[in-house]
Design a protein around this motif. Structure first.
Motif, short mmCIF file in Angstrom:
data_model
loop_
_atom_site.label_atom_id
_atom_site.label_comp_id
_atom_site.label_asym_id
_atom_site.label_seq_id
_atom_site.Cartn_x
_atom_site.Cartn_y
_atom_site.Cartn_z
N ALA A 30 0.59 -1.15 0.04
CA ALA A 30 0.04 -0.14 0.06
C ALA A 30 0.97 1.17 -0.14
CB ALA A 30 -1.02 -0.03 1.27
N TRP A 31 2.12 1.37 0.61
CA TRP A 31 3.11 2.47 0.90
C TRP A 31 3.55 2.51 -0.41
CZ3 TRP A 31 7.75 3.82 -0.36
CH2 TRP A 31 8.34 5.07 0.05
N GLY A 32 3.88 1.49 -1.39
CA GLY A 32 4.40 1.52 -2.65
C GLY A 32 3.50 2.12 -3.58
N ALA A 33 2.06 1.55 -3.47
CA ALA A 33 1.31 2.08 -4.61
C ALA A 33 1.07 3.88 -4.16
CB ALA A 33 -0.06 1.65 -4.28
N ALA A 34 1.05 4.21 -3.12
CA ALA A 34 0.73 5.36 -2.65
C ALA A 34 1.91 6.50 -3.10
CB ALA A 34 0.43 5.58 -1.17
N HIS A 35 3.09 5.86 -3.03
CA HIS A 35 4.35 6.48 -3.40
C HIS A 35 4.80 6.21 -4.86
CE1 HIS A 35 4.19 7.07 0.85
NE2 HIS A 35 4.52 8.26 0.48
N HIS A 36 4.26 5.65 -5.61
CA HIS A 36 4.45 5.11 -7.04
C HIS A 36 5.81 4.20 -7.13
CE1 HIS A 36 1.11 7.47 -8.06
NE2 HIS A 36 1.64 8.64 -7.37
#
Length: 146
Positions: free
Chosen positions: A77-83
């Motif tokens: 989820a962090w990766g998705a939010a920070h591309h």
């Protein structure tokens, strides 16, 4: 720890990308399978990969944990939010991967970690391990330097 992609060739028959690649119900995640080993040692490793920028995030889970656990999902989820690109997988005998848990060992799970890293990770990676995954992260870094 930040690791760079190794340019070394794979040993013959060590890991082959299976032809199956399926979109996951989550945004931008692709579910893939990697065949590792030969004969009685063969097993399919299931990989979830999110496209994104580098440095990518490479998740190594803990003993008896899987890539759908709380920490792995929070990292994704962090990766998705920070591309950011995120790669996570289940060791053999864990979660969605094949193989028997009783056949598992640090050496076997390191072999799988290396194969997944070499097949799916591009460019610099931040290798993140939880518990046993932290130990495997250190062994992975050592193996990639050789």
């Amino acid at each position: 720890m930040v690791a760079k992609q190794s340019g070394r060739a794979q040993p013959a028959g060590a890991a082959n990308l299976a032809s199956e690649s399926v979109a996951d119900s989550s945004d931008d995640i692709c579910l893939k399978t990697l065949a590792i080993g030969i004969g009685d040692d063969a097993r399919n490793i299931t990989v979830r990969q999110r496209d994104g920028s580098n440095p990518g995030l490479f998740w190594l889970g803990g003993f008896k944990s899987d890539m759908r656990g709380t920490k792995a999902e929070a990292l994704d989820a962090w990766g998705a939010a920070h591309h950011r690109a995120v790669t996570r997988f289940d060791y053999s005998g864990h979660g969605e991967s094949g193989g028997s848990f009783l056949d598992g060992s640090i050496g076997r799970w390191l072999e799988e970690s290396l194969a997944v890293y070499r097949q799916f990770c591009r460019g610099p990676q931040v290798v993140i391990g939880s518990s046993m995954g932290g130990w495997l992260a250190l062994l992975l870094a050592q193996a990639l330097r050789e």
